[in-house]
Design a protein around this motif. Sequence first.
Motif, PDB file in Angstrom:
ATOM      1  N   GLU A   1      48.647  38.946  44.016  1.00 60.44           N
ATOM      2  CA  GLU A   1      47.322  38.690  43.904  1.00 60.44           C
ATOM      3  C   GLU A   1      47.191  37.527  42.788  1.00 60.44           C
ATOM      4  N   SER A   2      46.347  36.307  43.253  1.00 60.84           N
ATOM      5  CA  SER A   2      46.155  35.492  42.143  1.00 60.84           C
ATOM      6  C   SER A   2      44.810  35.370  41.138  1.00 60.84           C
ATOM      7  N   GLY A   3      44.764  35.479  39.991  1.00 55.90           N
ATOM      8  CA  GLY A   3      43.723  35.728  39.212  1.00 55.90           C
ATOM      9  C   GLY A   3      43.637  34.464  38.221  1.00 55.90           C
ATOM     10  N   CYS A   4      42.382  34.160  37.888  1.00 48.43           N
ATOM     11  CA  CYS A   4      42.056  33.143  37.199  1.00 48.43           C
ATOM     12  C   CYS A   4      42.774  31.695  37.461  1.00 48.43           C
ATOM     13  N   ASP A   5      42.459  31.391  38.677  1.00 47.16           N
ATOM     14  CA  ASP A   5      43.224  30.153  39.087  1.00 47.16           C
ATOM     15  C   ASP A   5      42.065  28.972  39.199  1.00 47.16           C
ATOM     16  N   ILE A   6      42.790  27.997  38.362  1.00 55.09           N
ATOM     17  CA  ILE A   6      41.907  26.873  38.101  1.00 55.09           C
ATOM     18  C   ILE A   6      41.475  26.284  39.250  1.00 55.09           C
ATOM     19  N   GLY A   7      42.077  26.093  40.561  1.00 57.07           N
ATOM     20  CA  GLY A   7      41.544  25.649  41.692  1.00 57.07           C
ATOM     21  C   GLY A   7      41.364  26.747  42.522  1.00 57.07           C
ATOM     22  N   GLY A   8      40.484  27.628  42.396  1.00 59.00           N
ATOM     23  CA  GLY A   8      40.103  28.854  43.001  1.00 59.00           C
ATOM     24  C   GLY A   8      40.038  28.622  44.731  1.00 59.00           C
ATOM     25  N   GLY A   9      40.910  29.267  45.159  1.00 61.22           N
ATOM     26  CA  GLY A   9      40.911  29.193  46.644  1.00 61.22           C
ATOM     27  C   GLY A   9      41.688  28.012  47.123  1.00 61.22           C
ATOM     28  N   ASN A  10      42.885  27.603  46.495  1.00 64.51           N
ATOM     29  CA  ASN A  10      43.365  26.364  46.830  1.00 64.51           C
ATOM     30  C   ASN A  10      44.218  26.859  48.147  1.00 64.51           C
TER      31      ASN A  10
ATOM     32  N   ALA B   1      30.279  29.843  47.408  1.00 61.88           N
ATOM     33  CA  ALA B   1      30.669  28.496  47.131  1.00 61.88           C
ATOM     34  C   ALA B   1      32.442  28.680  47.961  1.00 61.88           C
ATOM     35  N   CYS B   2      32.918  29.597  47.399  1.00 64.09           N
ATOM     36  CA  CYS B   2      34.303  29.778  48.069  1.00 64.09           C
ATOM     37  C   CYS B   2      34.201  30.175  49.504  1.00 64.09           C
ATOM     38  N   ILE B   3      33.321  31.167  50.008  1.00 61.98           N
ATOM     39  CA  ILE B   3      33.168  31.160  51.450  1.00 61.98           C
ATOM     40  C   ILE B   3      32.820  30.418  52.191  1.00 61.98           C
ATOM     41  N   SER B   4      31.702  29.437  51.647  1.00 60.02           N
ATOM     42  CA  SER B   4      31.344  28.433  52.333  1.00 60.02           C
ATOM     43  C   SER B   4      32.181  27.401  52.698  1.00 60.02           C
ATOM     44  N   THR B   5      33.290  27.236  51.889  1.00 56.04           N
ATOM     45  CA  THR B   5      34.219  26.113  52.028  1.00 56.04           C
ATOM     46  C   THR B   5      35.610  26.625  52.740  1.00 56.04           C
TER      47      THR B   5
ATOM     48  N   THR C   1      37.760  29.105  52.222  1.00 55.64           N
ATOM     49  CA  THR C   1      39.057  29.473  51.844  1.00 55.64           C
ATOM     50  C   THR C   1      39.630  30.750  52.416  1.00 55.64           C
ATOM     51  N   GLY C   2      38.815  31.489  52.865  1.00 52.17           N
ATOM     52  CA  GLY C   2      39.125  32.913  53.362  1.00 52.17           C
ATOM     53  C   GLY C   2      39.766  32.619  54.618  1.00 52.17           C
ATOM     54  N   ASP C   3      39.852  31.558  55.294  1.00 52.93           N
ATOM     55  CA  ASP C   3      40.862  31.206  56.658  1.00 52.93           C
ATOM     56  C   ASP C   3      42.075  31.464  56.142  1.00 52.93           C
ATOM     57  N   LEU C   4      42.486  31.099  54.773  1.00 53.57           N
ATOM     58  CA  LEU C   4      43.809  31.114  54.413  1.00 53.57           C
ATOM     59  C   LEU C   4      44.372  32.097  53.485  1.00 53.57           C
ATOM     60  N   PHE C   5      43.532  32.683  52.841  1.00 57.95           N
ATOM     61  CA  PHE C   5      43.997  34.148  52.244  1.00 57.95           C
ATOM     62  C   PHE C   5      42.548  34.723  51.761  1.00 57.95           C
ATOM     63  N   VAL C   6      42.959  36.013  51.568  1.00 55.96           N
ATOM     64  CA  VAL C   6      41.675  36.964  51.437  1.00 55.96           C
ATOM     65  C   VAL C   6      41.076  36.817  50.095  1.00 55.96           C
ATOM     66  N   PRO C   7      39.842  36.519  50.286  1.00 59.42           N
ATOM     67  CA  PRO C   7      38.931  36.371  48.837  1.00 59.42           C
ATOM     68  C   PRO C   7      38.724  37.942  48.323  1.00 59.42           C
ATOM     69  N   ASN C   8      38.748  37.800  46.841  1.00 58.99           N
ATOM     70  CA  ASN C   8      38.973  39.213  46.219  1.00 58.99           C
ATOM     71  C   ASN C   8      37.832  38.995  45.319  1.00 58.99           C
ATOM     72  N   SER C   9      36.542  39.771  45.457  1.00 54.13           N
ATOM     73  CA  SER C   9      35.342  39.394  44.876  1.00 54.13           C
ATOM     74  C   SER C   9      35.568  40.205  43.466  1.00 54.13           C
ATOM     75  N   ASP C  10      36.001  41.278  43.287  1.00 52.06           N
ATOM     76  CA  ASP C  10      36.256  42.051  42.080  1.00 52.06           C
ATOM     77  C   ASP C  10      36.452  43.446  42.227  1.00 52.06           C
ATOM     78  N   SER C  11      37.179  44.283  41.666  1.00 50.43           N
ATOM     79  CA  SER C  11      37.248  45.726  41.631  1.00 50.43           C
ATOM     80  C   SER C  11      36.007  46.426  41.848  1.00 50.43           C
ATOM     81  N   VAL C  12      35.674  47.152  42.896  1.00 53.91           N
ATOM     82  CA  VAL C  12      34.481  48.056  42.631  1.00 53.91           C
ATOM     83  C   VAL C  12      35.047  49.509  42.614  1.00 53.91           C
TER      84      VAL C  12
END
Length: 443
Positions: free
Chosen positions: A225-234, A267-271, A273-284
């Motif tokens: 899992e990648s956290g705090c990535d400067i280029g979120g969703g690269n 923004a992440c989902i509109s662009t 990025t979920g095509d390429l790896f799973v977006p992780n919104s936050d633990s619930v």
Amino acid sequence: DINEIFSGYTAELRKKLNPVKNSPSRRTFVWGSWNDGLYRNVSEEKLLAQAEYLKEYFPHVKWLQLDDGYASFCDENPDCGAHGLGVAYEGEEGIDKRKFPHGLKGFAEKVKACGLHPAVWVGGLCPKETRIWKEHPEWFIDYSYRISDSSPLDVSIPEVRQYMLYALDKFFTEDGFEGIKHDFWTYAFEDSHDLLKNKDRSGYEYRKWWLEEIKKRLPKGGYMESGCDIGGGNPFLGEYFDNYRYGLDVGSGDWNKVKMTMFLGSACISTRTGDLFVPNSDSVGLMNGLSDTDFLFLLNYELATGSMVELSGIYGEESSKQRVALLRKAAEMACNGIDVRFIGFDYRRQGMVLPKIICSETKQSVGSAEREQIFRIGLFNAEEEPEEISFTAQGAGIPRECVFIDWRTGERIPFSGDYGCILAPHESRLYCVQGIKKETREP
């Protein structure tokens, strides 16, 4: 259409990388120790008790992730910054033995004995008061333009790379962790400033080296899992990571952070990025700081966007039964990394504009020549006044004749082409769409 301008490009990347289909984050979950008010208040005893509970009641949770809080330095200095990658420099003294009397290796072995996979949080920054920084200040990048009390290691220095590999071997080869949440890690690799001492390779080349070295040390099916990535969703990080955290820590419940997580996710989902790896919104988790309405809003949002990757919180108390039941039901139906569309929403508008209608779709093989399209429609009112929300079948991209089923209550609502309702402040609804079958040829 600017929203579709990269469709061909992402389609090719999807063929090349194809990480979402086989990602552990697709249908299995991580329980992480950081959020829901736990933070550094962790111990072997507490987490192993939680592991036993998860194994019995949450069969889709496969990973127990120890987050920040295992370092002895941070227990002695409770206000210190995140400290992970530099802990290995201190050997066994670096681990808080009051919390983990058998060390991290003993803890990881006990997690495996519970039937779960152990994962560990590793931060890439080192506080300037830690032993590694004091004894080797020349190993670090001057990152004071952005962070004053911590620094990232300078990966261009050979001795630093040698230490970094030693740290990986400690966490994964010796201690036996099988997954990683890598946090605060991108600064040495993706910053646009000229930070590295040696100029023999670019930051991106060093990034590839580092991520490949991590991957080597994880078992087959290991979790990244990648956290705090400067280029979120690269998109290129999808070659290595199973998911990326784009949201804020909601903690034990903060409505404004729920809204910010939704804002960033739009923004992440509109662009795409979920095509390429799973977006992780936050633990619930239990989120006791949220009202029932706000809690359901967060849960519905994560299900609608296919971003329910992490769970959190200590379960089992009488007062938490209702929310635990909802979490269990949500975990049964969650499917991450799915195709998501926002209806009537433009993420480029100025200000905190949030989507009101979220449609997601996945496809499941039913037979050799038939697939079932599974749609979800989420409705959201993040405002402080009632909102009228409506859509048509054509606008949402679903058939005119179908049935909406409220995933929580089971209420069935016939749909024949258009829908409208008034949502109270912070109210949300999530419907599964039933009765959609489509003949297709197998690829």
